[in-house]
Design an enzyme around this catalytic site. Structure first.
Site, PDB file in Angstrom:
ATOM      1  N   ARG A   1      -4.924   1.514  12.586  1.00 50.22           N
ATOM      2  CA  ARG A   1      -5.775   1.687  11.413  1.00 50.22           C
ATOM      3  C   ARG A   1      -6.427   3.075  11.389  1.00 50.22           C
ATOM      4  O   ARG A   1      -6.611   3.662  10.329  1.00 50.22           O
ATOM      5  CB  ARG A   1      -6.847   0.581  11.394  1.00 50.22           C
ATOM      6  CG  ARG A   1      -7.495   0.446  10.035  1.00 50.22           C
ATOM      7  CD  ARG A   1      -8.498  -0.667  10.017  1.00 50.22           C
ATOM      8  NE  ARG A   1      -9.634  -0.385  10.897  1.00 50.22           N
ATOM      9  CZ  ARG A   1     -10.795  -1.033  10.846  1.00 50.22           C
ATOM     10  NH1 ARG A   1     -10.962  -2.018   9.995  1.00 50.22           N
ATOM     11  NH2 ARG A   1     -11.776  -0.729  11.668  1.00 50.22           N
TER      12      ARG A   1
ATOM     13  N   HIS B   1       0.909  -1.151   0.000  1.00 53.42           N
ATOM     14  CA  HIS B   1       0.000   0.000   0.000  1.00 53.42           C
ATOM     15  C   HIS B   1       0.946   1.197   0.000  1.00 53.42           C
ATOM     16  O   HIS B   1       1.382   1.655   1.072  1.00 53.42           O
ATOM     17  CB  HIS B   1      -0.862   0.028   1.257  1.00 53.42           C
ATOM     18  CG  HIS B   1      -1.567  -1.270   1.537  1.00 53.42           C
ATOM     19  ND1 HIS B   1      -2.676  -1.671   0.836  1.00 53.42           N
ATOM     20  CD2 HIS B   1      -1.312  -2.252   2.441  1.00 53.42           C
ATOM     21  CE1 HIS B   1      -3.077  -2.854   1.299  1.00 53.42           C
ATOM     22  NE2 HIS B   1      -2.259  -3.228   2.269  1.00 53.42           N
TER      23      HIS B   1
ATOM     24  N   HIS C   1      -6.707 -10.023   1.548  1.00 53.22           N
ATOM     25  CA  HIS C   1      -6.173 -10.173   2.907  1.00 53.22           C
ATOM     26  C   HIS C   1      -7.013 -11.238   3.619  1.00 53.22           C
ATOM     27  O   HIS C   1      -8.240 -11.176   3.545  1.00 53.22           O
ATOM     28  CB  HIS C   1      -6.401  -8.902   3.750  1.00 53.22           C
ATOM     29  CG  HIS C   1      -5.676  -7.664   3.331  1.00 53.22           C
ATOM     30  ND1 HIS C   1      -6.322  -6.473   3.119  1.00 53.22           N
ATOM     31  CD2 HIS C   1      -4.358  -7.411   3.160  1.00 53.22           C
ATOM     32  CE1 HIS C   1      -5.427  -5.530   2.836  1.00 53.22           C
ATOM     33  NE2 HIS C   1      -4.232  -6.071   2.837  1.00 53.22           N
TER      34      HIS C   1
ATOM     35  N   ASP D   1       4.134  -4.369   2.426  1.00 50.77           N
ATOM     36  CA  ASP D   1       2.813  -4.008   2.962  1.00 50.77           C
ATOM     37  C   ASP D   1       2.735  -2.547   3.409  1.00 50.77           C
ATOM     38  O   ASP D   1       2.566  -1.657   2.585  1.00 50.77           O
ATOM     39  CB  ASP D   1       2.480  -4.999   4.097  1.00 50.77           C
ATOM     40  CG  ASP D   1       1.042  -4.924   4.553  1.00 50.77           C
ATOM     41  OD1 ASP D   1       0.296  -4.091   4.024  1.00 50.77           O
ATOM     42  OD2 ASP D   1       0.637  -5.692   5.438  1.00 50.77           O
TER      43      ASP D   1
ATOM     44  N   GLN E   1       0.933   4.238   2.417  1.00 46.86           N
ATOM     45  CA  GLN E   1       1.209   4.055   3.847  1.00 46.86           C
ATOM     46  C   GLN E   1       2.672   4.334   4.200  1.00 46.86           C
ATOM     47  O   GLN E   1       3.021   4.446   5.376  1.00 46.86           O
ATOM     48  CB  GLN E   1       0.799   2.649   4.294  1.00 46.86           C
ATOM     49  CG  GLN E   1      -0.721   2.462   4.249  1.00 46.86           C
ATOM     50  CD  GLN E   1      -1.169   1.067   4.657  1.00 46.86           C
ATOM     51  OE1 GLN E   1      -0.406   0.306   5.227  1.00 46.86           O
ATOM     52  NE2 GLN E   1      -2.418   0.735   4.352  1.00 46.86           N
TER      53      GLN E   1
ATOM     54  N   HIS F   1      -1.174 -12.564   4.161  1.00 48.01           N
ATOM     55  CA  HIS F   1      -1.001 -12.769   5.610  1.00 48.01           C
ATOM     56  C   HIS F   1      -1.192 -14.238   6.027  1.00 48.01           C
ATOM     57  O   HIS F   1      -0.231 -14.893   6.358  1.00 48.01           O
ATOM     58  CB  HIS F   1      -1.895 -11.870   6.475  1.00 48.01           C
ATOM     59  CG  HIS F   1      -1.677 -10.419   6.239  1.00 48.01           C
ATOM     60  ND1 HIS F   1      -0.453  -9.826   6.391  1.00 48.01           N
ATOM     61  CD2 HIS F   1      -2.528  -9.418   5.832  1.00 48.01           C
ATOM     62  CE1 HIS F   1      -0.549  -8.528   6.115  1.00 48.01           C
ATOM     63  NE2 HIS F   1      -1.792  -8.257   5.764  1.00 48.01           N
TER      64      HIS F   1
END
Ligand code: ZN
Length: 413
Positions: A74, A48, A218, A306, A51, A255
């Site tokens: 989050r 992502h 995910h 990630d 992020q 994951h």
């Protein structure tokens, strides 16, 4: 020197033509790289990019939430996502992908779920943010698998599409747009069983299998997600993916941290893959995936950075084995059949191949053999020294599609 998952060979070179390797063999004419070893570039299979903007900013708890965890993290991530524009998306993605190239990643799978205006209404071009990500990849020269991600409920309004048909129409449009862009490929994804109901999983799975495109989701990252799935569907997330037709050989489950034995069996039965993101899973306190079970069943494994708390493929691979050691109390745990070391299996997970061979895309890294980290390491031990003793600082150059896209700027190379 050319390095593969099992060792290294001196006096060897690679010849490229039109972005492909056409020969790996005795070095002849062409560019000579003394003190360097060539190896396949790493695949970053879960990203992502935006992020990256959180790096260093979320390593303290909020006084209102002294018990910090995935769910409080989050909230911080949502605040960042809320403010993205197409310009800032392109800019943060460009910086993130430049860092990836400098760390030895030559391709990235972008799990892209920020689609619409902050209030949820589509932009005039409903794929404008996805295209900003694709342009960032082209700006830097990294190879991109772009996954528009379906989001039906929860999250922010700008993540969500009103119907699965509307989402798949946008995906079709984006696939059409990407044709003729040699570095950009488009697949499809669903965010999670939390964010997408059963009917969407069925439709998206059908769409991906019909068109033979990569399909990601995910799953099993957090215990709470599994509990909610059991309440809603009476089964665990990967069981739901099997039942809805989502699992297949093109499916990657990201994951699988808390996957149970039955779920790991299902991944194997359907020929699906797992993407581990150990540095992020460690940063978020998620846990550690059942790596031994995945290896035993010969399930294909890849790695991703990630949330980009850290961008370093060597560290991702190392964490998989060292976590397995911490959990088991043993050494050399993740050793594939007919091997004596975890290194070949881990490098295969990082590269998606075992070495350079003709016919493959000319996506390579140059390793600096004069770097202090590799001093006094015998050639036969180089692959394991990469996994167990090295970091991204040993990358002296990166090639994608036969073109040099990163060269370390200091004098030490
Ligand atoms: Zn993710």
């Amino acid at each position: 020197m050319v390095l593969d998952a099992h060792g290294a060979q001196g006096g060897v070179g690679a010849t490229f033509e039109n972005g492909r390797i056409v020969e790996v063999g005795p070095a002849k004419e062409g560019e000579c790289l003394p003190g360097r070893a060539l190896a396949p570039g790493f695949l970053n299979d879960h990203s992502h990019a935006f992020q990256r903007g959180l790096r260093g900013a979320v390593e303290r708890f909020e006084p209102s939430h002294p018990r910090d965890d995935f769910w409080t993290w989050r909230e911080r991530m949502y605040a960042l996502a809320e403010n993205l524009t197409s310009d800032s998306m392109r800019e943060v993605s460009r910086r993130c992908y430049e860092e990836m190239l400098s760390a030895g990643y030559t391709s990235v799978t972008e799990f892209h779920y920020v689609h619409h205006r902050p209030d949820g209404t589509p932009y005039e071009d409903s794929n404008v943010l996805a295209k900003a990500v694709a342009r960032a990849a082209e700006d830097t020269g990294i190879r991109l698998l772009l996954l528009p991600v379906a989001y039906a409920r929860g999250g922010l309004p700008r993540f969500r599409d009103p119907s699965v048909q509307a989402f798949l129409q946008r995906t079709d449009d984006l696939r059409g747009w990407s044709e003729g862009r040699p570095l950009v490929n488009v697949g499809v994804a669903a965010h999670s069983v939390r964010a997408v109901p059963r009917g969407w999983l069925e439709e998206i799975g059908r769409y991906a299998h019909r068109d033979d495109v990569s399909l990601h989701i995910h799953a099993d990252e957090q215990p709470r997600e599994i509990e909610k799935c059991q309440t809603e569907h009476g089964m665990r997330p990967i069981e739901l993916l099997a039942q809805t037709g989502f699992l297949g050989p093109d499916t990657t489950v990201v994951h699988a941290t808390h996957a149970g034995e039955r779920e790991v069996d299902l991944l194997s039965e359907y020929g699906a893959s797992v993407c581990a993101c150990p540095t992020t899973e460690g940063n978020l306190g998620d846990g550690f995936l059942p790596a031994e079970e995945i290896l035993e069943r010969d399930i294909r494994l890849s790695v991703g950075s990630d949330s980009h708390a850290r961008i370093d493929p060597f560290e991702e691979l190392r964490e998989i084995e060292t976590n397995a050691r911490r959990v088991s109390g043993r050494r050399n745990v993740l050793v594939a059949e007919n091997e004596a070391s975890p290194t070949p299996w881990l490098l295969r997970a990082g590269w998606g191949r075992t070495g350079l061979k003709s016919g493959d895309p000319a996506d390579l890294i140059e390793i600096d053999l004069s770097h202090p980290v590799l001093a006094d390491v015998e050639a036969e031990n180089l692959p394991s020294a990469l996994v167990f003793g090295a970091g991204s600082g040993i990358i002296a150059g990166t090639w994608v599609d036969g073109r040099k896209v990163y060269e370390r700027g200091d004098a030490s190379g």
